[in-house]
Design a protein around this motif. Structure first.
Motif, PDB file in Angstrom:
ATOM      1  N   MET A 261       0.833  -1.211   0.000  1.00 56.98           N
ATOM      2  CA  MET A 261       0.000   0.000   0.000  1.00 56.98           C
ATOM      3  C   MET A 261       0.869   1.263   0.000  1.00 56.98           C
ATOM      4  N   HIS A 262       1.900   1.274   0.865  1.00 57.77           N
ATOM      5  CA  HIS A 262       2.680   2.503   1.007  1.00 57.77           C
ATOM      6  C   HIS A 262       3.677   2.713  -0.113  1.00 57.77           C
ATOM      7  N   ILE A 263       4.169   1.608  -0.693  1.00 59.73           N
ATOM      8  CA  ILE A 263       5.065   1.751  -1.850  1.00 59.73           C
ATOM      9  C   ILE A 263       4.324   2.517  -2.941  1.00 59.73           C
TER      10      ILE A 263
ATOM     11  N   VAL B  30      13.792   5.177   0.833  1.00 57.40           N
ATOM     12  CA  VAL B  30      13.445   6.451   1.472  1.00 57.40           C
ATOM     13  C   VAL B  30      11.924   6.657   1.496  1.00 57.40           C
ATOM     14  N   GLY B  31      11.265   6.260   0.415  1.00 62.89           N
ATOM     15  CA  GLY B  31       9.806   6.400   0.357  1.00 62.89           C
ATOM     16  C   GLY B  31       9.135   5.628   1.480  1.00 62.89           C
ATOM     17  N   LEU B  32       9.623   4.415   1.707  1.00 63.86           N
ATOM     18  CA  LEU B  32       9.040   3.592   2.769  1.00 63.86           C
ATOM     19  C   LEU B  32       9.397   4.157   4.148  1.00 63.86           C
ATOM     20  N   ALA B  33      10.654   4.585   4.284  1.00 59.09           N
ATOM     21  CA  ALA B  33      11.083   5.169   5.565  1.00 59.09           C
ATOM     22  C   ALA B  33      10.242   6.401   5.893  1.00 59.09           C
ATOM     23  N   PHE B  34       9.954   7.220   4.866  1.00 64.34           N
ATOM     24  CA  PHE B  34       9.130   8.417   5.067  1.00 64.34           C
ATOM     25  C   PHE B  34       7.795   8.025   5.705  1.00 64.34           C
ATOM     26  N   GLN B  35       7.192   6.943   5.171  1.00 60.30           N
ATOM     27  CA  GLN B  35       5.874   6.539   5.650  1.00 60.30           C
ATOM     28  C   GLN B  35       5.931   5.945   7.058  1.00 60.30           C
TER      29      GLN B  35
ATOM     30  N   ALA C  28      12.510   2.081  10.562  1.00 62.47           N
ATOM     31  CA  ALA C  28      12.939   3.317   9.878  1.00 62.47           C
ATOM     32  C   ALA C  28      14.468   3.378   9.814  1.00 62.47           C
ATOM     33  N   ASP C  29      15.137   2.979  10.905  1.00 66.55           N
ATOM     34  CA  ASP C  29      16.611   2.980  10.916  1.00 66.55           C
ATOM     35  C   ASP C  29      17.177   1.968   9.927  1.00 66.55           C
ATOM     36  N   THR C  30      16.542   0.791   9.846  1.00 60.72           N
ATOM     37  CA  THR C  30      16.994  -0.226   8.891  1.00 60.72           C
ATOM     38  C   THR C  30      16.850   0.303   7.457  1.00 60.72           C
ATOM     39  N   LEU C  31      15.725   0.947   7.190  1.00 59.25           N
ATOM     40  CA  LEU C  31      15.509   1.485   5.838  1.00 59.25           C
ATOM     41  C   LEU C  31      16.507   2.602   5.530  1.00 59.25           C
TER      42      LEU C  31
ATOM     43  N   ARG D 255      24.137  15.566  -0.347  1.00 57.08           N
ATOM     44  CA  ARG D 255      22.813  16.188  -0.117  1.00 57.08           C
ATOM     45  C   ARG D 255      21.730  15.132   0.041  1.00 57.08           C
ATOM     46  N   LEU D 256      21.808  14.067  -0.775  1.00 53.90           N
ATOM     47  CA  LEU D 256      20.786  13.014  -0.654  1.00 53.90           C
ATOM     48  C   LEU D 256      20.863  12.364   0.721  1.00 53.90           C
ATOM     49  N   ARG D 257      22.081  12.135   1.209  1.00 52.57           N
ATOM     50  CA  ARG D 257      22.217  11.538   2.548  1.00 52.57           C
ATOM     51  C   ARG D 257      21.638  12.484   3.609  1.00 52.57           C
ATOM     52  N   GLN D 258      21.879  13.774   3.421  1.00 52.49           N
ATOM     53  CA  GLN D 258      21.366  14.745   4.403  1.00 52.49           C
ATOM     54  C   GLN D 258      19.830  14.812   4.372  1.00 52.49           C
ATOM     55  N   VAL D 259      19.263  14.784   3.158  1.00 52.16           N
ATOM     56  CA  VAL D 259      17.794  14.833   3.073  1.00 52.16           C
ATOM     57  C   VAL D 259      17.201  13.563   3.703  1.00 52.16           C
ATOM     58  N   THR D 260      17.891  12.432   3.502  1.00 50.61           N
ATOM     59  CA  THR D 260      17.427  11.178   4.120  1.00 50.61           C
ATOM     60  C   THR D 260      17.352  11.344   5.634  1.00 50.61           C
ATOM     61  N   ASP D 261      18.395  11.901   6.224  1.00 54.57           N
ATOM     62  CA  ASP D 261      18.391  12.076   7.676  1.00 54.57           C
ATOM     63  C   ASP D 261      17.320  13.071   8.117  1.00 54.57           C
ATOM     64  N   PHE D 262      17.112  14.099   7.311  1.00 52.66           N
ATOM     65  CA  PHE D 262      16.044  15.067   7.606  1.00 52.66           C
ATOM     66  C   PHE D 262      14.684  14.346   7.646  1.00 52.66           C
ATOM     67  N   ILE D 263      14.477  13.430   6.703  1.00 59.34           N
ATOM     68  CA  ILE D 263      13.205  12.693   6.639  1.00 59.34           C
ATOM     69  C   ILE D 263      13.045  11.782   7.856  1.00 59.34           C
ATOM     70  N   ILE D 264      14.127  11.107   8.223  1.00 58.33           N
ATOM     71  CA  ILE D 264      14.047  10.155   9.342  1.00 58.33           C
ATOM     72  C   ILE D 264      13.917  10.887  10.679  1.00 58.33           C
ATOM     73  N   GLN D 265      14.625  12.018  10.815  1.00 62.84           N
ATOM     74  CA  GLN D 265      14.668  12.698  12.123  1.00 62.84           C
ATOM     75  C   GLN D 265      13.596  13.773  12.291  1.00 62.84           C
ATOM     76  N   ARG D 266      12.762  13.989  11.254  1.00 65.21           N
ATOM     77  CA  ARG D 266      11.810  15.102  11.332  1.00 65.21           C
ATOM     78  C   ARG D 266      10.841  14.929  12.494  1.00 65.21           C
ATOM     79  N   GLU D 267      10.322  16.068  12.975  1.00 63.73           N
ATOM     80  CA  GLU D 267       9.402  16.002  14.106  1.00 63.73           C
ATOM     81  C   GLU D 267       7.980  16.369  13.705  1.00 63.73           C
ATOM     82  N   PHE D 268       7.762  16.682  12.400  1.00 57.20           N
ATOM     83  CA  PHE D 268       6.406  16.970  11.926  1.00 57.20           C
ATOM     84  C   PHE D 268       6.294  16.592  10.460  1.00 57.20           C
TER      85      PHE D 268
END
Ligand code: GRG
Length: 297
Positions: free
Chosen positions: A178-180, A216-221, A264-267, A284-297
């Motif tokens: 579903m989330h993919i 990243v798409g799955l981690a986002f979800q 999320a960490d595994t992804l 930059r891609l690595r940084q955006v990935t961390d932004f997605i994983i660590q975001r608070e909203f």
């Protein structure tokens, strides 16, 4: 390092805001109410995660910034349309989005429906009216990729599965399917379209990047599900706890918060691994990935 990412992401967010502001029809132009609503839902809000991914992938592909801005805007318009329709009473029925009343509350249901439709059309108009790749064939493939990502075999299809799964218990693979589609397909398109504006990457590298984007798409979800369960409405700018209230299967309902965070960490690790053959050009891609994983909203 963090300050550097913050400056970069602010720059991207300003660029995308200015571009969208100039490409959206002015509110004074007829039909005024529809144009006003389009601007209301798109401008001045949102984290712009998908544009950040397009810009970061564009840097990896050594793409022209103006080209990437256009594809980033197109993806963001599709995202904004999906939020407007998702908030309608026939779908998620929500009253708050990006910290303000949802489109059908601020305007009306018919206007919200037409706003979503018009944003989707505008996205494809942007992709069709400028040169975005080194060949017409690549540009056509990019347009097709966004169409597939948005339609019944992508986001809209994932939304259909989501609506059909309310009140049901889903297996982890079914939830992933579903989330993919619902969230992942558009995130994947954001990455791939950004990269394909340039001509640096060969097929094998594009495949690695595509694998990165899926993770990243799955981690986002997964993170979205955790935030829905743990954050407040004030922080999120949208109603918190909706998934549980609507009896929706989520990573949190299946795994619990702590295992969902581990997933999320595994992804994140899988995503970084997919980028391992790239050097600093993928920072930059690595940084955006961390932004997605660590975001608070
Ligand atoms: C109506 C065709 C159609 C599709 C809707 C994406 C989607 C499908 C619905 C959105 C509902 C939702 C909350 C999904 C979870 C993931 C998600 C897309 C969250 C919102 O995206 P963010 O966090 O939002 O990037 P901002 O406001 O920051 O842009």
């Amino acid at each position: 390092m963090i300050a550097d990412f913050q400056n970069w992401s602010k720059g991207c967010q300003t660029r995308i805001e200015t571009f969208l502001d100039t490409r959206l029809p002015v509110a004074e132009c007829a039909p005024e109410r529809l144009h006003h609503a389009m601007r209301y839902v798109v401008l001045g809000g949102g984290k712009r995660v998908r544009p950040l991914l397009s810009f970061a992938a564009g840097e990896l592909g050594m793409a022209d910034e103006a080209r990437v801005t256009t594809v980033a805007a197109a993806v963001e318009l599709i995202h904004a349309y999906s939020l407007v329709h998702d908030d309608l009473p026939c779908m998620d029925d929500d009253i708050l989005r990006r910290g303000k009343p949802t489109c059908h509350i601020a305007y009306d249901e018919a206007t919200a429906l037409l706003t979503g439709d018009s944003l989707q059309s505008l996205a494809f108009q942007l992709l069709a009216e400028q040169c975005l790749a080194d060949s017409a064939q690549i540009q056509l493939e990019m347009i097709k990729q966004l169409a597939l990502a948005s339609g019944s075999r992508g986001m809209a299809g994932g939304q259909a599965v989501d609506l059909a799964s309310v009140g049901k218990t889903l297996s982890l693979p079914a939830l992933e399917f579903m989330h993919i589609h619902k969230t992942g397909a558009l995130i994947r398109a954001a990455v791939m379209l950004g990269a394909r504006c340039g001509n640096r990457l060969r097929d094998a590298q594009l495949n690695s990047l595509d694998h990165y984007a899926k993770c990243v798409g799955l981690a986002f979800q997964v993170v979205d599900d955790v935030l829905d369960a743990e954050a407040t409405t004030a922080t999120l700018g949208k109603t918190a706890g909706k998934d549980a209230d609507n009896d929706k299967p989520t990573y949190v309902s299946i795994l619990g918060v702590s295992q969902a965070r581990e997933l999320a960490d595994t992804l994140r690790r899988d995503a970084f691994q997919a980028l391992e053959n790239f050097g600093e050009e993928a920072t930059r891609l690595r940084q955006v990935t961390d932004f997605i994983i660590q975001r608070e909203f």
